[in-house]
Design an enzyme around this catalytic site. Structure first.
Site, PDB file in Angstrom:
ATOM      1  N   LYS A  22       1.123  -1.035  -0.216  1.00  0.00           N
ATOM      2  CA  LYS A  22      -0.262   0.225   0.301  1.00  0.00           C
ATOM      3  C   LYS A  22       0.787   1.183  -0.084  1.00  0.00           C
ATOM      4  O   LYS A  22       0.425   2.335  -1.207  1.00  0.00           O
ATOM      5  CB  LYS A  22      -1.301  -0.329   1.234  1.00  0.00           C
ATOM      6  CG  LYS A  22      -1.437   1.159   1.706  1.00  0.00           C
ATOM      7  CD  LYS A  22      -2.697   1.394   2.760  1.00  0.00           C
ATOM      8  CE  LYS A  22      -1.888   1.671   4.264  1.00  0.00           C
ATOM      9  NZ  LYS A  22      -1.508   3.170   4.288  1.00  0.00           N
ATOM     10  N   ASN A  23       1.742   1.275   0.826  1.00  0.00           N
ATOM     11  CA  ASN A  23       2.560   2.744   1.000  1.00  0.00           C
ATOM     12  C   ASN A  23       3.667   2.842  -0.090  1.00  0.00           C
ATOM     13  O   ASN A  23       3.774   3.933  -0.278  1.00  0.00           O
ATOM     14  CB  ASN A  23       2.824   2.362   3.196  1.00  0.00           C
ATOM     15  CG  ASN A  23       2.018   2.999   3.761  1.00  0.00           C
ATOM     16  OD1 ASN A  23       0.967   2.893   3.115  1.00  0.00           O
ATOM     17  ND2 ASN A  23       2.545   2.952   4.628  1.00  0.00           N
ATOM     18  N   CYS A 115      -5.018  12.044  13.028  1.00  0.00           N
ATOM     19  CA  CYS A 115      -6.810  10.466  12.630  1.00  0.00           C
ATOM     20  C   CYS A 115      -6.397  10.110  14.407  1.00  0.00           C
ATOM     21  O   CYS A 115      -5.341  10.527  15.177  1.00  0.00           O
ATOM     22  CB  CYS A 115      -5.899  10.279  11.913  1.00  0.00           C
ATOM     23  SG  CYS A 115      -4.353   9.353  12.164  1.00  0.00           S
ATOM     24  N   ARG A 120      -0.508  14.277  13.383  1.00  0.00           N
ATOM     25  CA  ARG A 120       0.186  13.921  12.238  1.00  0.00           C
ATOM     26  C   ARG A 120       0.505  15.517  11.888  1.00  0.00           C
ATOM     27  O   ARG A 120      -0.473  14.997  10.213  1.00  0.00           O
ATOM     28  CB  ARG A 120      -0.204  13.228  11.394  1.00  0.00           C
ATOM     29  CG  ARG A 120      -0.232  11.505  12.425  1.00  0.00           C
ATOM     30  CD  ARG A 120      -0.850  10.501  11.764  1.00  0.00           C
ATOM     31  NE  ARG A 120      -0.464  10.111  10.514  1.00  0.00           N
ATOM     32  CZ  ARG A 120      -1.071   9.026   9.745  1.00  0.00           C
ATOM     33  NH1 ARG A 120      -1.761   8.738  10.133  1.00  0.00           N
ATOM     34  NH2 ARG A 120       0.188   8.373   8.971  1.00  0.00           N
ATOM     35  N   ASP A 303       4.475   0.644  11.984  1.00  0.00           N
ATOM     36  CA  ASP A 303       3.497  -0.556  10.895  1.00  0.00           C
ATOM     37  C   ASP A 303       3.135  -1.788  12.285  1.00  0.00           C
ATOM     38  O   ASP A 303       1.836  -2.159  11.776  1.00  0.00           O
ATOM     39  CB  ASP A 303       3.203   0.345  10.085  1.00  0.00           C
ATOM     40  CG  ASP A 303       3.125   1.327   9.208  1.00  0.00           C
ATOM     41  OD1 ASP A 303       2.617   1.896  10.487  1.00  0.00           O
ATOM     42  OD2 ASP A 303       3.048   1.832   8.582  1.00  0.00           O
ATOM     43  N   ARG A 395      -8.747  -0.644   4.264  1.00  0.00           N
ATOM     44  CA  ARG A 395      -8.316   0.645   3.556  1.00  0.00           C
ATOM     45  C   ARG A 395      -6.034  -0.570   3.116  1.00  0.00           C
ATOM     46  O   ARG A 395      -6.152   0.086   2.409  1.00  0.00           O
ATOM     47  CB  ARG A 395      -8.096   1.796   5.174  1.00  0.00           C
ATOM     48  CG  ARG A 395      -8.151   2.410   5.146  1.00  0.00           C
ATOM     49  CD  ARG A 395      -8.467   3.666   5.888  1.00  0.00           C
ATOM     50  NE  ARG A 395      -7.016   4.378   5.162  1.00  0.00           N
ATOM     51  CZ  ARG A 395      -6.089   4.217   6.131  1.00  0.00           C
ATOM     52  NH1 ARG A 395      -6.846   4.899   7.554  1.00  0.00           N
ATOM     53  NH2 ARG A 395      -5.093   4.412   6.118  1.00  0.00           N
TER      54      ARG A 395
END
Ligand code: EPU
Length: 418
Positions: A22-23, A115, A120, A303, A395
């Site tokens: 994803k990233n 968030c 952030r 993560d 997500r």
């Protein structure tokens, strides 16, 4: 609204294939804004964040085709506004800022706001763009950026920022002259973006180290790029094996991207064996305990913090887990405790005392990696776990319940009845 229901306590076996990261995919898709030539991407994962990115690109007037390869046609950029409606669902939308500004001289990107894991801010992205000649104003919740032509600059980031580094790498690709980034992020996703930009003709050196040199070009060619495998997904499956007493094979991942996690798994007794198809993960009889603190790459990734904490809830002793990247990334603690874990939080440290068993419970996902930790806990727990607000999971994990079901987990997605 949907929920995931897991009947825990079943061993997993077989093989699971890791999807694209994803990233890495997100910045690479935004990088297509830098060129007017067709871009071709392989190994794009099926995720909600990818759909959001495609929706944003469509708002800018850029079309795409989805197939085995994803093809983006950025022939012209008609609009430069990333709306709050989309940005609020995906903070990484801020990655539109650098490429839009570099390509069109203008960008209007909603400020993402905080968030579930922290405030952030994006001050480092904005300061760097200013150094490259952009004028930046914050108005009605939007970053309004303008620059006739960005120029290269020497940028020394005060803190390591992943998307900040990526935004500036993309802006620098079309700037006049050389940009030097110091204290740059070193994640594999940075190297992947550098390779993606190289495929369009950008000269970059030093990606993967703290100093990156980028020579700006007048025009870029089309991008042809295959996204690297998702290291966070890979590590999450490794922890799933460890927590469920299982033995299965993970294919398509890259061990060299998760050395810090591999080191910790080795310490707690998980066996990782290279086999023809990939990595065989073998759970220990008893999970040993160890301390862990998160750090920018190549340190232990934030993560993985929630998933590793889930693992330590079942360890044979007490461990201390320190979160150094985000100030509020312990939302999973209360939920894990509802499942019988014994975790106390003081400041940015969590003190985890291992228990013999977790027990299934209804729980609430608060962010992406917290959701993954709850899935892992549910797989290991006695009884039924119901995970609510699973849109967080969608997500960033490519069809996780299908992959787990193929490994033999009893997991299903159902509608929540009101
Ligand atoms: N920070 C600032 N100012 C800035 C930018 C960052 O103070 O301008 C601070 C942040 O508040 C944070 C720290 O610096 O305390 C690091 O944040 P970073 O900018 O590196 O995070 P990010 O780029 O917003 C990416 C990943 C995250 C991952 C972090 C850290 C993407 C799209 N997101 O976020 O991934 O946790 O790096 O490795 O690449 C996830 O996938 O679940 C996820 C949250």
């Amino acid at each position: 609204m949907q929920k995931i229901v897991i009947e825990g306590g079943h061993k997993l076996k077989g093989e699971v294939k890791i999807s694209g990261a994803k990233n890495a995919a997100l910045p690479c898709l935004f990088a297509s804004l830098l060129t007017d030539q067709v871009c071709e991407f392989r190994n794009i994962p099926r995720l909600r964040d990818i759909n959001t990115t495609l929706q944003l690109l469509a708002e800018f007037g850029v079309s795409h085709q989805v197939g085995r390869r994803m093809s983006i046609n950025p022939v012209s950029v008609k609009h430069v506004r990333a709306s709050y409606e989309l940005v609020k669902t995906m903070r990484a939308s801020v990655l539109a800022l650098g490429p839009l500004l570099a390509r069109t001289g203008r960008a209007e990107v909603s400020l993402p706001g905080g968030c579930a894991i922290g405030a952030r801010p994006i001050n480092l992205h904005l300061e760097a763009l200013k150094k490259m000649g952009a004028s930046i104003e914050i108005k009605e919740g939007y970053v309004l950026a303008k620059a006739k032509k960005l120029h290269g600059a020497k940028i020394n980031f005060d803190d390591v920022t992943v998307t900040g580094t990526e935004n500036i790498m993309m802006a620098a690709a079309l700037a006049n002259g050389e940009t030097v980034l110091e204290n740059a992020a070193r994640e594999p996703e940075i190297v992947d973006l550098a390779n993606c930009l190289r495929s369009a003709g950008v000269e970059i050196e030093g990606d993967g180290s703290a100093t990156i040199h980028i020579q700006g070009r007048k025009n870029l060619g089309g991008i042809t790029h295959e996204i690297i495998p998702d290291r966070i997904e890979m590590g999450t499956f490794m922890i799933a094996a460890a927590m469920t007493g299982s033995d299965f094979v993970i294919s398509g991942g890259r061990m060299d991207h998760i050395e810090a996690l591999v080191g910790k798994l080795d310490e707690v007794g998980v066996e990782l064996i290279e086999v023809e198809k990939g990595i065989r993960v073998k759970a220990p009889k008893a999970i040993r305990y160890t301390d862990m603190s998160t750090a920018p790459y190549p340190g232990f990734a934030t993560d993985f913090q929630a998933q590793f904490m889930a693992l330590m809830t079942l360890a044979s002793g007490s461990s201390v887990i320190v979160e150094n990247i985000f100030e509020n990334r312990f939302m999973h603690v209360a939920e894990l405790n509802r499942m019988g874990a014994n975790i106390k939080v003081e400041g940015n440290s969590a003190f985890v005392t291992g228990v013999k068993k977790l027990s299934g419970a209804p729980v609430m996902a608060s962010d992406l990696r917290a959701s993954a930790a709850l899935v892992l806990a549910g797989l290991a727990a006695d009884g039924i776990t119901e995970i609510h607000r699973i849109y967080h999971l969608d997500r960033g994990y490519d069809r996780i319940e299908h992959k787990l079901r193929k490994l033999g987990a009893r997991i299903k997605r159902t509608k929540v009845k009101f």
